[in-house]
Write a protein that holds these residues in place. Structure first.
Motif, PDB file in Angstrom:
ATOM      1  N   ALA A 182      -7.195  15.378   3.832  1.00 58.06           N
ATOM      2  CA  ALA A 182      -7.714  14.830   2.329  1.00 58.06           C
ATOM      3  C   ALA A 182      -7.794  13.302   2.220  1.00 58.06           C
ATOM      4  O   ALA A 182      -8.298  12.874   1.476  1.00 58.06           O
ATOM      5  N   LYS A 183      -7.012  12.619   3.206  1.00 65.44           N
ATOM      6  CA  LYS A 183      -7.130  11.207   3.127  1.00 65.44           C
ATOM      7  C   LYS A 183      -8.306  10.536   3.817  1.00 65.44           C
ATOM      8  O   LYS A 183      -8.444   9.410   3.674  1.00 65.44           O
ATOM      9  N   GLY A 184      -8.934  11.055   4.950  1.00 68.09           N
ATOM     10  CA  GLY A 184      -9.825  10.289   5.554  1.00 68.09           C
ATOM     11  C   GLY A 184      -9.388   9.742   6.967  1.00 68.09           C
ATOM     12  O   GLY A 184     -10.139   9.357   7.604  1.00 68.09           O
ATOM     13  N   ALA A 206      -6.012  -7.239   6.327  1.00 68.36           N
ATOM     14  CA  ALA A 206      -5.910  -7.015   5.162  1.00 68.36           C
ATOM     15  C   ALA A 206      -5.042  -5.896   4.942  1.00 68.36           C
ATOM     16  O   ALA A 206      -4.620  -5.525   3.598  1.00 68.36           O
ATOM     17  N   HIS A 207      -4.676  -4.931   5.910  1.00 69.96           N
ATOM     18  CA  HIS A 207      -3.632  -3.911   5.574  1.00 69.96           C
ATOM     19  C   HIS A 207      -2.633  -4.235   6.226  1.00 69.96           C
ATOM     20  O   HIS A 207      -2.042  -3.106   6.983  1.00 69.96           O
ATOM     21  N   GLY A 208      -1.702  -5.271   6.396  1.00 70.27           N
ATOM     22  CA  GLY A 208      -0.274  -5.486   6.908  1.00 70.27           C
ATOM     23  C   GLY A 208      -0.066  -5.415   8.127  1.00 70.27           C
ATOM     24  O   GLY A 208       1.126  -5.579   8.534  1.00 70.27           O
ATOM     25  N   ALA A 227      -1.597   1.601   9.543  1.00 70.40           N
ATOM     26  CA  ALA A 227      -0.794   2.848   9.306  1.00 70.40           C
ATOM     27  C   ALA A 227      -0.030   2.735   8.099  1.00 70.40           C
ATOM     28  O   ALA A 227       0.671   1.747   7.818  1.00 70.40           O
ATOM     29  N   ASP A 228      -0.134   3.913   7.176  1.00 70.74           N
ATOM     30  CA  ASP A 228       0.845   3.841   5.892  1.00 70.74           C
ATOM     31  C   ASP A 228       2.022   4.432   6.366  1.00 70.74           C
ATOM     32  O   ASP A 228       2.190   5.706   7.061  1.00 70.74           O
ATOM     33  N   SER A 229       3.115   4.031   6.179  1.00 74.49           N
ATOM     34  CA  SER A 229       4.538   4.694   6.434  1.00 74.49           C
ATOM     35  C   SER A 229       5.462   4.536   5.278  1.00 74.49           C
ATOM     36  O   SER A 229       5.112   3.648   4.360  1.00 74.49           O
ATOM     37  N   GLY A 264      -6.226  -0.671  -5.354  1.00 74.69           N
ATOM     38  CA  GLY A 264      -6.452  -0.430  -3.981  1.00 74.69           C
ATOM     39  C   GLY A 264      -5.677  -1.637  -3.124  1.00 74.69           C
ATOM     40  O   GLY A 264      -5.444  -2.521  -3.462  1.00 74.69           O
ATOM     41  N   ALA A 265      -5.274  -1.094  -1.888  1.00 75.87           N
ATOM     42  CA  ALA A 265      -4.517  -1.852  -0.933  1.00 75.87           C
ATOM     43  C   ALA A 265      -3.233  -2.438  -1.538  1.00 75.87           C
ATOM     44  O   ALA A 265      -2.642  -3.378  -0.961  1.00 75.87           O
ATOM     45  N   GLY A 266      -2.872  -1.705  -2.474  1.00 75.76           N
ATOM     46  CA  GLY A 266      -1.576  -2.202  -3.301  1.00 75.76           C
ATOM     47  C   GLY A 266      -1.515  -3.576  -3.957  1.00 75.76           C
ATOM     48  O   GLY A 266      -0.664  -4.382  -4.105  1.00 75.76           O
ATOM     49  N   SER A 320      -9.491   9.784  -3.068  1.00 78.10           N
ATOM     50  CA  SER A 320      -8.928  10.352  -2.000  1.00 78.10           C
ATOM     51  C   SER A 320      -7.508   9.978  -1.781  1.00 78.10           C
ATOM     52  O   SER A 320      -6.742  10.671  -1.025  1.00 78.10           O
ATOM     53  N   GLU A 321      -7.062   8.638  -2.186  1.00 77.34           N
ATOM     54  CA  GLU A 321      -5.653   8.155  -2.314  1.00 77.34           C
ATOM     55  C   GLU A 321      -4.771   9.554  -2.890  1.00 77.34           C
ATOM     56  O   GLU A 321      -3.709   9.918  -2.191  1.00 77.34           O
ATOM     57  N   LYS A 322      -5.161   9.840  -4.151  1.00 74.27           N
ATOM     58  CA  LYS A 322      -4.439  10.834  -4.928  1.00 74.27           C
ATOM     59  C   LYS A 322      -4.224  12.069  -4.198  1.00 74.27           C
ATOM     60  O   LYS A 322      -3.463  12.775  -4.133  1.00 74.27           O
TER      61      LYS A 322
HETATM   62  C1  GAL Z   1      -4.680   0.552   2.362  1.00 79.39           C
HETATM   63  C2  GAL Z   1      -3.744   1.561   2.621  1.00 79.39           C
HETATM   64  C3  GAL Z   1      -4.593   3.078   2.476  1.00 79.39           C
HETATM   65  C4  GAL Z   1      -5.574   3.003   1.151  1.00 79.39           C
HETATM   66  C5  GAL Z   1      -6.221   1.580   0.819  1.00 79.39           C
HETATM   67  C6  GAL Z   1      -7.161   1.694  -0.416  1.00 79.39           C
HETATM   68  O1  GAL Z   1      -3.852  -0.566   2.532  1.00 79.39           O
HETATM   69  O2  GAL Z   1      -3.272   1.557   3.785  1.00 79.39           O
HETATM   70  O3  GAL Z   1      -4.084   3.981   2.654  1.00 79.39           O
HETATM   71  O4  GAL Z   1      -4.788   3.526   0.335  1.00 79.39           O
HETATM   72  O5  GAL Z   1      -5.214   0.530   1.088  1.00 79.39           O
HETATM   73  O6  GAL Z   1      -6.178   1.309  -1.401  1.00 79.39           O
END
Ligand code: GAL
Length: 424
Positions: free
Chosen positions: A345-347, A381-383, A311-313, A74-76, A45-47
């Motif tokens: 597409a991303k959910g 977990a997501h910044g 949020a992704d930015s 995942g998650a960078g 879904s990310e791609k």
């Molecule tokens: C999060 C990101 C999401 C998704 C997820 C899994 O950190 O904000 O967009 O990519 O990781 O990789």
């Protein structure tokens, strides 16, 4: 050409191709018509989300070449260290993905991001994003990134057939963690080996943050990140105990699985539940499943009425080789068309408030309602909640606990991480 010479030529061509694919190379700093964008959206879904956005970019800016500097994980989990090296080496990508909130502050304080206030004004963006989101992107009156989306992290995804076969009503989610643990026990007794699917380090951190949220409630949870809530409060002990119990119900190979593989354990019917951000939605949609029939979701028990937010930015780096093209990229991702294509597409749900919400399928409708009505808290977990140093220290403590299950060491690790970060 003799075979040996041919082999040498082929090897040289392969080396050239590999160099051209490596992040940071294949870029001509003197050619303005390209933009190098760094993400970790490599699969699934990310791609799909990134590809959808790149299609809109190609339509809106046909003369600009999109250079995909992706680092999978995942998650960078891998991307963030590669990015740190590039920034330290003075080789910044034009734009990179960063979470709104504390994580962004790390880059701002390091002087790695350009102020986009002028870009916001020129593109009339100040009023199209929710004020609470703009606040998280703003530091000392300047704004440093442009959001693509809003994700929810405190979501349980459930395979309804697995639940129903064990006599659990998927439409009546448990009210609290105690009730959920009873259902997990029941699944195990009914022969489901893995009641709850789990993955690698950051997915453990995400599960733990939702347990903290359930046991502390939204105000005390938010206070953890400002120093208002003590890290030795009784709610922390309750969360550690609940998390410990939850680990009794997970797959033993969790440490080696990224989120997509862990989610498939639910899709294949080998697990009842997973706690995952709503990038998981597409995995269920791609299985051809209908929301409310083959799968359903509910907030992590004990967190109903709370939206655990991230949020992704995207940013414009200091020293970006292609500034004008990067502004074109930012204008596409902040446009109505860009946000719509990406989020479908991303959910996730769009960050813009003026996008047609009726286009979103059933799961995202629940997220839209929750984001509008519920209490919003930042994801660890997501910044959004803590800077990278603090969240990494908590993540280390969580993953060590997954191995040794040493409650005292875990409690100490959390406390020490907080003391270091709040003092610094
Ligand atoms: C999060 C990101 C999401 C998704 C997820 C899994 O950190 O904000 O967009 O990519 O990781 O990789």
């Amino acid at each position: 050409m003799p075979p040996r010479a041919r082999a040498v030529v082929v090897a040289a061509l392969v080396a050239l191709a590999l160099t051209a694919c490596a992040p940071g190379s294949g870029i001509d700093p003197d050619d303005p018509d390209q933009v190098e964008v760094f993400t970790w959206w490599a699969t699934g879904s990310e791609k799909a989300g990134l590809d959808a956005l790149v299609d809109v970019f190609a339509a809106q800016h046909p003369d600009i070449r999109f250079v995909d500097a992706v680092v999978a994980g995942g998650a960078g989990s891998n991307a963030k260290s590669v990015l740190a090296e590039r920034l330290a080496d003075g080789d910044p990508p034009d734009s990179f993905q960063a979470h709104a909130g504390a994580e962004l502050t790390d880059y701002i304080e390091a002087g790695q991001l350009q102020d986009l206030s002028g870009f916001y004004a020129a593109n009339e963006l100040d009023d199209v994003f929710p004020a609470t989101l703009i606040d998280r992107l703003t530091v000392d009156g300047a704004i440093y990134s442009v959001p693509t989306n809003i994700h929810r992290a405190n979501v349980v995804w459930a395979n309804t057939a697995v639940l129903t076969a064990a006599g659990i009503d998927p439409a009546a989610p448990p009210a609290d963690l105690g009730g959920w643990l009873e259902d997990l026990r029941r699944l195990r007794e009914e022969g489901v080996a893995v009641p709850l699917a789990l993955g690698t380090e950051w997915t453990q951190l995400q599960l733990f943050e939702t347990v903290l949220l359930a046991d502390l409630g939204p105000d005390a949870y938010s206070g953890l990140w400002t120093g208002e809530t003590a890290w030795d409060a009784t709610g922390i002990d309750a969360a550690i105990a609940h998390y410990d119990e939850l680990l009794d119900y997970v797959n033993s190979d969790f440490a080696g699985l990224d989120w997509d593989t862990a989610t498939q354990i639910v899709v294949t019917g080998n697990a009842g539940y997973i706690v995952m951000g709503d990038w998981a939605e597409i995995a269920f949609a791609q299985a051809g499943w209908t929301y409310g029939l083959e799968y359903t979701t509910f907030p992590v028990p004990g967190t109903a009425g709370v939206f655990d937010f991230l949020a992704d930015s995207f940013v414009l780096t200091v020293g970006a080789p292609h500034e004008a093209a990067t502004e074109d990229w930012l204008s596409t991702l902040s446009s109505v068309d860009g946000q719509q294509a990406f989020n479908l597409a991303k959910g996730s749900i769009p960050a813009r408030t003026d996008v047609d919400a009726s286009a979103y399928p059933a799961y995202q409708q629940t997220a839209l309602t929750s984001y509008a009505d519920d209490v919003i808290v930042p994801s660890l977990a997501h910044g959004a909640a803590a800077d990278v140093a603090w969240s990494s220290a908590i993540s280390d403590a969580v993953s060590r606990f997954g191995i040794d299950r040493d409650v005292d060491a875990f409690r100490r690790g959390l406390l020490e991480a907080a003391e270091r970060s709040l003092a610094g």
